[in-house]
Design a protein around this motif. Structure first.
Motif, PDB file in Angstrom:
ATOM      1  N   LEU A 114       0.840  -1.208   0.000  1.00  0.00           N
ATOM      2  CA  LEU A 114       0.000   0.000   0.000  1.00  0.00           C
ATOM      3  C   LEU A 114       0.870   1.252   0.000  1.00  0.00           C
ATOM      4  CD1 LEU A 114      -2.706   1.483   0.270  1.00  0.00           C
ATOM      5  CD2 LEU A 114      -2.546   1.156   2.747  1.00  0.00           C
ATOM      6  N   GLY A 115       1.915   1.252   0.829  1.00  0.00           N
ATOM      7  CA  GLY A 115       2.796   2.414   0.880  1.00  0.00           C
ATOM      8  C   GLY A 115       3.634   2.578  -0.368  1.00  0.00           C
ATOM      9  N   ILE A 116       4.093   1.445  -0.936  1.00  0.00           N
ATOM     10  CA  ILE A 116       4.952   1.495  -2.129  1.00  0.00           C
ATOM     11  C   ILE A 116       4.193   2.021  -3.337  1.00  0.00           C
ATOM     12  CG2 ILE A 116       6.175   0.045  -3.801  1.00  0.00           C
ATOM     13  CD1 ILE A 116       6.958  -1.774  -1.406  1.00  0.00           C
ATOM     14  N   VAL A 117       3.030   1.420  -3.623  1.00  0.00           N
ATOM     15  CA  VAL A 117       2.252   1.824  -4.799  1.00  0.00           C
ATOM     16  C   VAL A 117       1.589   3.181  -4.564  1.00  0.00           C
ATOM     17  CG1 VAL A 117       0.336   1.181  -6.321  1.00  0.00           C
ATOM     18  CG2 VAL A 117       1.872  -0.583  -5.440  1.00  0.00           C
ATOM     19  N   THR A 123       2.338  11.800  -3.071  1.00  0.00           N
ATOM     20  CA  THR A 123       3.216  12.914  -3.438  1.00  0.00           C
ATOM     21  C   THR A 123       2.551  13.890  -4.408  1.00  0.00           C
ATOM     22  OG1 THR A 123       5.150  11.476  -3.159  1.00  0.00           O
ATOM     23  CG2 THR A 123       5.472  13.505  -4.417  1.00  0.00           C
ATOM     24  N   HIS A 124       1.803  13.338  -5.372  1.00  0.00           N
ATOM     25  CA  HIS A 124       1.313  14.173  -6.473  1.00  0.00           C
ATOM     26  C   HIS A 124      -0.193  14.421  -6.465  1.00  0.00           C
ATOM     27  CE1 HIS A 124       5.099  14.364  -8.744  1.00  0.00           C
ATOM     28  NE2 HIS A 124       5.312  13.120  -8.364  1.00  0.00           N
ATOM     29  N   THR A 125      -0.954  13.747  -5.599  1.00  0.00           N
ATOM     30  CA  THR A 125      -2.410  13.941  -5.579  1.00  0.00           C
ATOM     31  C   THR A 125      -2.876  14.159  -4.138  1.00  0.00           C
ATOM     32  OG1 THR A 125      -3.132  11.637  -5.235  1.00  0.00           O
ATOM     33  CG2 THR A 125      -2.544  12.276  -7.489  1.00  0.00           C
ATOM     34  N   SER A 126      -4.169  14.398  -3.991  1.00  0.00           N
ATOM     35  CA  SER A 126      -4.749  14.624  -2.657  1.00  0.00           C
ATOM     36  C   SER A 126      -5.384  13.360  -2.089  1.00  0.00           C
ATOM     37  CB  SER A 126      -5.801  15.743  -2.734  1.00  0.00           C
ATOM     38  OG  SER A 126      -6.828  15.389  -3.650  1.00  0.00           O
ATOM     39  N   LEU A 127      -5.189  12.214  -2.753  1.00  0.00           N
ATOM     40  CA  LEU A 127      -5.790  10.965  -2.278  1.00  0.00           C
ATOM     41  C   LEU A 127      -5.187  10.554  -0.931  1.00  0.00           C
ATOM     42  CD1 LEU A 127      -6.000   8.701  -5.478  1.00  0.00           C
ATOM     43  CD2 LEU A 127      -7.898   9.704  -4.219  1.00  0.00           C
ATOM     44  N   LEU A 132      -7.335   6.352  -1.135  1.00  0.00           N
ATOM     45  CA  LEU A 132      -5.997   5.946  -1.556  1.00  0.00           C
ATOM     46  C   LEU A 132      -5.905   4.422  -1.632  1.00  0.00           C
ATOM     47  CD1 LEU A 132      -2.986   6.642  -2.136  1.00  0.00           C
ATOM     48  CD2 LEU A 132      -2.595   6.479   0.332  1.00  0.00           C
ATOM     49  N   LYS A 133      -6.415   3.757  -0.611  1.00  0.00           N
ATOM     50  CA  LYS A 133      -6.372   2.287  -0.584  1.00  0.00           C
ATOM     51  C   LYS A 133      -7.168   1.697  -1.743  1.00  0.00           C
ATOM     52  CE  LYS A 133      -6.717  -1.659   2.547  1.00  0.00           C
ATOM     53  NZ  LYS A 133      -6.946  -2.096   3.942  1.00  0.00           N
ATOM     54  N   GLU A 134      -8.307   2.288  -2.063  1.00  0.00           N
ATOM     55  CA  GLU A 134      -9.122   1.808  -3.182  1.00  0.00           C
ATOM     56  C   GLU A 134      -8.375   1.960  -4.508  1.00  0.00           C
ATOM     57  OE1 GLU A 134     -12.739   4.008  -2.901  1.00  0.00           O
ATOM     58  OE2 GLU A 134     -13.611   2.679  -1.360  1.00  0.00           O
ATOM     59  N   ALA A 170       4.521   2.307 -11.125  1.00  0.00           N
ATOM     60  CA  ALA A 170       4.848   3.127 -12.300  1.00  0.00           C
ATOM     61  C   ALA A 170       3.591   3.648 -12.992  1.00  0.00           C
ATOM     62  CB  ALA A 170       5.694   2.308 -13.277  1.00  0.00           C
ATOM     63  N   LEU A 171       2.506   2.874 -12.930  1.00  0.00           N
ATOM     64  CA  LEU A 171       1.269   3.253 -13.602  1.00  0.00           C
ATOM     65  C   LEU A 171       0.391   4.189 -12.765  1.00  0.00           C
ATOM     66  CD1 LEU A 171       0.224  -0.221 -15.062  1.00  0.00           C
ATOM     67  CD2 LEU A 171       1.062   1.748 -16.370  1.00  0.00           C
ATOM     68  N   ALA A 172       0.754   4.388 -11.502  1.00  0.00           N
ATOM     69  CA  ALA A 172      -0.117   5.098 -10.565  1.00  0.00           C
ATOM     70  C   ALA A 172      -0.531   6.481 -11.055  1.00  0.00           C
ATOM     71  CB  ALA A 172       0.572   5.203  -9.206  1.00  0.00           C
ATOM     72  N   LEU A 173       0.365   7.190 -11.712  1.00  0.00           N
ATOM     73  CA  LEU A 173       0.085   8.565 -12.138  1.00  0.00           C
ATOM     74  C   LEU A 173      -0.312   8.662 -13.610  1.00  0.00           C
ATOM     75  CD1 LEU A 173       3.000  10.304 -10.223  1.00  0.00           C
ATOM     76  CD2 LEU A 173       0.585  10.236  -9.591  1.00  0.00           C
ATOM     77  N   ASN A 174      -0.649   7.510 -14.201  1.00  0.00           N
ATOM     78  CA  ASN A 174      -1.106   7.461 -15.591  1.00  0.00           C
ATOM     79  C   ASN A 174      -0.096   8.100 -16.544  1.00  0.00           C
ATOM     80  OD1 ASN A 174      -2.932   6.762 -17.610  1.00  0.00           O
ATOM     81  ND2 ASN A 174      -4.030   8.701 -17.481  1.00  0.00           N
ATOM     82  N   PRO A 175       1.135   7.581 -16.574  1.00  0.00           N
ATOM     83  CA  PRO A 175       2.172   8.178 -17.425  1.00  0.00           C
ATOM     84  C   PRO A 175       1.947   7.877 -18.905  1.00  0.00           C
ATOM     85  CG  PRO A 175       2.975   6.143 -16.477  1.00  0.00           C
ATOM     86  CD  PRO A 175       1.618   6.375 -15.877  1.00  0.00           C
TER      87      PRO A 175
END
Length: 322
Positions: A114-117, A123-127, A132-134, A170-175
Motif C-alpha cells: 500500500l505504501g509502495i504503490v 506525493t502528487h495527488t490529494s488521495l 488511496l487504498k481503493e 509506475a502506472l499510478a500517475l497514468n504516465p
C-alpha cells in the motif's frame, strides 16, 4: 512513418569521472554515450540492445534525469527535460516512469505494498485514507494481483509479484512513457512470459509508449516495433523489428542476432563469434569503434567514423561497408 514523436533525443552525451588519487591527479573522464540521436514514437515499443557496458542503462537514467548528461537535449512533447528546474522536472516525471531490472532493489523493504504503490499518489495527488487504498487496490488488480497483496511487504513476494508491484507503482500517475530497464532478466522464463504479456495488455489499454532495454533478444524480437543497437556508447543501427532481426546490416548487429534461435526450419543460420573484448569507454578506438572486432575491417574503418546510411525507410546503419 506517420506517427507522432513523443520523445526526441538530440546529440546526447554522458560522461562519468573515474579514478582519483592524490588531489585527483588520476581522474579521467569516461564518455559513456556519444552524440546519440534517437526518436521515440507515441504508442510504440522501442527496443534498445547491446552488450553490457554499451550505455543502455546510462541512456535510461539520462532520459529521466537521474543522471545529468554533459551535452544534448531530451525533448518530451517538445519540452527539454534536461533544462527544467526542479519543480518542472517533478511534474514532468508524472508522464515518464521507470521500471528497474531487479524489483527487490527498487522496492523499500520497510514499506508494505500500500505504501509502495501509494507513494506517488500521496506525493502528487490529494488521495488519502480509504480513497488511496481503493486506488492502490485497483492498480494491483490491473497488474494481476488481488486486494490481499495490499498489506504484504517485498520479502513476502515472489520475483514476478514484486515486478507487478513495481509496474503498478509506475502506472499510478497514468504516465505516457515507461522506460523498462531489463524488466524480465531477474525472473524465471515462465514468469518472464507473463510479464511480457502483461506489458502488451497495459500498452493496449492505456496507449503507453515503451522504451525496452534488454539483453534478451528473444523478448525484444517478440514485443518491439523498432530496435536500436548500441555499441560502446554509439548508435550503430536502427530499424523495424523485422528488418533488424532478419536482415541486419551492421556487422555488430549481425553477430548479435546470429545467437538467437531461428523458428523457421527452412532458414539456416550461422553463429558469428566476435574476437576480442569490448574496448574500454575511457579509451575508445578511433574511427569506427567496432573496427577492433569487426571481421570485415578496412583501413578506412580505423581512421574515419562512419556516417549513417539509410537502407530503406526507417532503417539505417553506420558502417563503411554500406
Amino acid at each position: 512513418m506517420g506517427q507522432e514523436v513523443l520523445l526526441d533525443i538530440k546529440d546526447l552525451s554522458v560522461e562519468y569521472v573515474s579514478g582519483g588519487g592524490f588531489f585527483g591527479r588520476n581522474r579521467r573522464r569516461v564518455r559513456v554515450l556519444e552524440n546519440l540521436n534517437l526518436q521515440v514514437l507515441r504508442g510504440e515499443t522501442l527496443g534498445v540492445v547491446g552488450e553490457s557496458g554499451c550505455g543502455k542503462t546510462t541512456l535510461a537514467n539520462s532520459l529521466l534525469r537521474f543522471i545529468r548528461p554533459r551535452e544534448g537535449q531530451v525533448l518530451f512533447e517538445e519540452r527539454d527535460v534536461l533544462s527544467m528546474d526542479r519543480a518542472s522536472l517533478r511534474q514532468q516525471r508524472r508522464q515518464m516512469q521507470m521500471v528497474f531490472q531487479n524489483p527487490f532493489s527498487s522496492l523499500d523493504p520497510r514499506m508494505d505494498v500500500l505504501g509502495i504503490v501509494g507513494e506517488p499518489l500521496v506525493t502528487h495527488t490529494s488521495l488519502r485514507g480509504k480513497a488511496l487504498k481503493e486506488q492502490v487496490t485497483a492498480l494491483l488488480v490491473e497488474v494481476g494481483l488481488g486486494p490481499q497483496f495490499v498489506d504484504r511487504h517485498p520479502h513476502e513476494l515472489s520475483g514476478g509479484q514484486a515486478q507487478r508491484v513495481a509496474l503498478a507503482r509506475a502506472l499510478a500517475l497514468n504516465p505516457k512513457l515507461l522506460v523498462l530497464d531489463e524488466p524480465t532478466s531477474a525472473l524465471d522464463v515462465s514468469v518472464q512470459a507473463q510479464i511480457v504479456n502483461l506489458l502488451a495488455e497495459l500498452q493496449e489499454r492505456h496507449g503507453l509508449t515503451y522504451i525496452l532495454i534488454s539483453h534478451s533478444l528473444g523478448v525484444v524480437q517478440h514485443v518491439c516495433d523498432r530496435i536500436a543497437v548500441l555499441y560502446l556508447g554509439e548508435l550503430v543501427e536502427l530499424g523495424p523489428r523485422q528488418g533488424i532481426s532478419e536482415s541486419p546490416k551492421h556487422p555488430y548487429t549481425q553477430a548479435l542476432f546470429s545467437s538467437t534461435p531461428v523458428a523457421d526450419p527452412d532458414r539456416s543460420s550461422k553463429r558469428i563469434i566476435l574476437e576480442g573484448q569490448v574496448p574500454s569507454p575511457s579509451s575508445p578506438p578511433p574511427g569506427c569503434r567496432f573496427h577492433t572486432r569487426c571481421p570485415y575491417v578496412m583501413d578506412v574503418c580505423r581512421m574515419d567514423r562512419p556516417a549513417a546510411i539509410t537502407i530503406e525507410d526507417g532503417h539505417w546503419a553506420a558502417c563503411h561497408l554500406l
